[in-house]
Each structure stands twice: as structure tokens, then as C-alpha cells.
Design an enzyme around this catalytic site. Structure first.
Site, PDB file in Angstrom:
ATOM      1  N   HIS A 160      31.835  42.128  48.347  1.00  0.00           N
ATOM      2  CA  HIS A 160      31.363  43.531  47.827  1.00  0.00           C
ATOM      3  C   HIS A 160      30.310  44.045  48.757  1.00  0.00           C
ATOM      4  O   HIS A 160      29.463  44.668  48.555  1.00  0.00           O
ATOM      5  CB  HIS A 160      31.261  43.439  46.587  1.00  0.00           C
ATOM      6  CG  HIS A 160      32.242  43.403  45.446  1.00  0.00           C
ATOM      7  ND1 HIS A 160      33.235  43.909  45.317  1.00  0.00           N
ATOM      8  CD2 HIS A 160      32.102  42.029  44.852  1.00  0.00           C
ATOM      9  CE1 HIS A 160      33.961  43.256  44.535  1.00  0.00           C
ATOM     10  NE2 HIS A 160      33.317  42.169  43.884  1.00  0.00           N
TER      11      HIS A 160
ATOM     12  N   GLU B 276      34.785  45.586  51.230  1.00  0.00           N
ATOM     13  CA  GLU B 276      35.675  45.686  50.326  1.00  0.00           C
ATOM     14  C   GLU B 276      37.015  45.696  50.931  1.00  0.00           C
ATOM     15  O   GLU B 276      37.135  46.330  52.314  1.00  0.00           O
ATOM     16  CB  GLU B 276      35.635  46.995  49.517  1.00  0.00           C
ATOM     17  CG  GLU B 276      34.467  47.246  48.483  1.00  0.00           C
ATOM     18  CD  GLU B 276      34.141  46.340  47.426  1.00  0.00           C
ATOM     19  OE1 GLU B 276      34.501  45.128  47.511  1.00  0.00           O
ATOM     20  OE2 GLU B 276      33.837  46.762  46.453  1.00  0.00           O
TER      21      GLU B 276
ATOM     22  N   SER C   9      36.141  38.128  44.908  1.00  0.00           N
ATOM     23  CA  SER C   9      34.827  38.292  44.193  1.00  0.00           C
ATOM     24  C   SER C   9      34.165  37.130  43.725  1.00  0.00           C
ATOM     25  O   SER C   9      33.988  36.222  44.501  1.00  0.00           O
ATOM     26  CB  SER C   9      34.968  39.570  42.920  1.00  0.00           C
ATOM     27  OG  SER C   9      33.710  39.779  42.742  1.00  0.00           O
ATOM     28  N   ALA C  10      34.062  36.783  42.421  1.00  0.00           N
ATOM     29  CA  ALA C  10      33.412  35.348  41.848  1.00  0.00           C
ATOM     30  C   ALA C  10      34.400  34.428  42.429  1.00  0.00           C
ATOM     31  O   ALA C  10      33.691  33.526  42.862  1.00  0.00           O
ATOM     32  CB  ALA C  10      33.137  35.637  40.314  1.00  0.00           C
TER      33      ALA C  10
ATOM     34  N   GLY D  38      34.553  38.696  38.564  1.00  0.00           N
ATOM     35  CA  GLY D  38      33.812  38.840  37.243  1.00  0.00           C
ATOM     36  C   GLY D  38      32.532  38.353  37.566  1.00  0.00           C
ATOM     37  O   GLY D  38      31.967  38.809  38.610  1.00  0.00           O
TER      38      GLY D  38
END
Length: 242
Positions: free
Chosen positions: A158, A193, A121-122, A88
Site C-alpha cells: 500500500h 497499489e 497486504s497483510a 487485514g
């Protein structure tokens, strides 16, 4: 420590949240005899936190519960079998980890009790020393704060080295080169990714579901591509997994 640091949560060719890394995640959960996952979804801004927990439960076959259901989030960390931190917005996530005084409890859970940490991710960003190499917009009025520091190098999730026709802004490589120019003593690991770093005890391993490499950025040097973690041996306290 048991760390799984994933570039992203979903990949189009693999169904389900963490579907592309499902076998690796489930293997860690089974080995550590995890009965329930504590999910920290603070990075999720425009989706429902319980829906994210349900999605995780259905994908992994292990119950996940969001930390917002606990009156005392620190106590929830102290009792957790496994800590998962969702993707997020990294700025919002790091802000709330500090506001709820969760930094030290998470560090102790992972380092002292061996609680598995899975972040994508985050959640991958905050596992590093700081959030300075996130791709996210600072949507909240929060200073750049130190993060968890479970992994000693900065990570850029990413990662994409493609150039977009007509786009006149800086490429990702240029942005990371800027970071290294300002912080010449630091390295950045760029994860594409569907790729991850796994730390188990003193061993570190890199894996990509798509068979792609990762990059290391350092000031004054051209970015280098690697498929194994041998180049990280001198930069981290972890040994490449053989």
C-alpha cells in the site's frame, strides 16, 4: 517456489477480489493444477471469513475454503493445493500463524512441495522475514515476531508517497527511512497499489496493473524507483525474469 506477493486485494477500476491481478493468479492456479484454495483469513477482523472465501471463489473460479473449517489447521496446510493469505491486520495474522504453529508447515509446503502462495497486504507482509514494515496498528498484545521469510526482503504494501495537506505526522517515506536508520543493513521494497512481485522457481518479476514503479529504500541512500527487478538481483537469490 511459486509466490505472488500483492500490495492489495482490491482496486476500484477492477471488479472482484484480486480482480486487478486475476489473470496472473489464474495462470498460476492452472499451471499448478489447483483444484481448491486454502484461504487463511486470520487478518480479517471485522468481516466474515466465509464471505471472504466466497468472494475469492467467485472472482477466480476456483473453490476457496477457509482454514477455520478444519479441526487440524496443520493438516490442512499439509494437504493444501494452494495457500492464499488475505489482507487485514498483519499483527493479528502473524500472532495466529504462530499460535496455531503454522509457520513451519507453510514454509515446507511452499519450499519443499512447491505449493503456490498468494498473499495480499497483510498476507504479503508475513511472507517477508518479519512484520516490521507493516502499516497496521498493533491491535493485539503480540510481540514483533519473525514471519514466514519466504521472500528475503522487507516489503511495505500500500505504498503511497503523497503528502496530505494539513497532516503533521510522518510521511510514509519518513517512516521507512526511520526503519532503515534503525536497520541499516536491510532494504525495503515499497509496492504501490495494484502492483505485485511474482517469484516462479528462480525467476522474479514485477508487475503493476497501473504501470507504476516500485521503490527500494536503503539507509544513507535516496529511495530509488524501478520498473523492473534487475536491482533486486543482487539482494535476493532470484533472477530477474526476462
Amino acid at each position: 517456489m511459486e509466490l505472488l506477493l500483492l500490495s492489495n486485494g482490491k482496486a476500484t477500476e477492477y471488479p472482484g477480489l484480486l480482480g486487478w491481478a486475476r489473470e496472473r493468479v489464474q495462470s498460476v492456479l492452472a499451471r499448478k493444477q489447483v483444484k481448491r484454495i486454502l484461504l487463511i483469513p486470520y487478518a480479517v477482523i471485522r468481516s466474515d471469513w466465509d464471505a471472504r472465501a466466497l468472494e475469492l471463489t467467485e472472482s477466480l473460479g476456483v473453490e476457496a475454503i477457509s482454514i477455520h473449517h478444519f479441526d487440524d489447521p496443520v493438516a490442512a496446510i499439509n494437504q493444501a493445493d494452494a495457500i492464499f493469505i488475505s489482507g487485514g491486520n498483519t499483527w493479528r495474522l502473524n500472532q495466529l500463524l504462530h499460535e496455531y504453529s503454522l509457520i513451519v508447515p507453510i514454509q515446507r509446503a511452499v519450499r519443499e512441495r512447491g505449493v503456490p502462495y498468494v498473499g495480499w497486504s497483510a498476507g504479503c507482509n508475513v511472507a517477508t522475514p518479519s512484520i516490521r514494515t507493516t502499516n497496521d496498528m498493533p491491535v493485539c498484545n503480540a510481540a514483533v515476531l519473525p514471519a514466514l521469510g519466504l521472500f528475503p526482503l522487507q516489503i511495505n504494501p500500500h505504498y503511497l508517497d503523497a503528502s496530505i495537506s494539513g497532516h503533521m505526522g510522518e510521511t510514509r517515506d519518513e517512516r521507512l527511512a526511520e526503519f532503515c536508520a534503525v536497520n541499516p543493513s536491510e532494504h525495503v521494497v515499497a509496492l504501490r497499489e495494484a502492483s505485485l512481485l511474482q517469484i516462479s522457481g528462480e525467476a522474479i518479476e514485477y508487475w503493476s496493473a497501473r504501470g507504476q514503479d516500485f521503490k527500494i529504500f536503503k539507509h544513507g541512500e535516496a529511495p530509488q524507483e524501478f520498473m523492473d527487478t534487475a536491482p533486486l538481483a543482487g539482494l535476493t537469490p532470484f533472477n530477474p525474469k526476462v
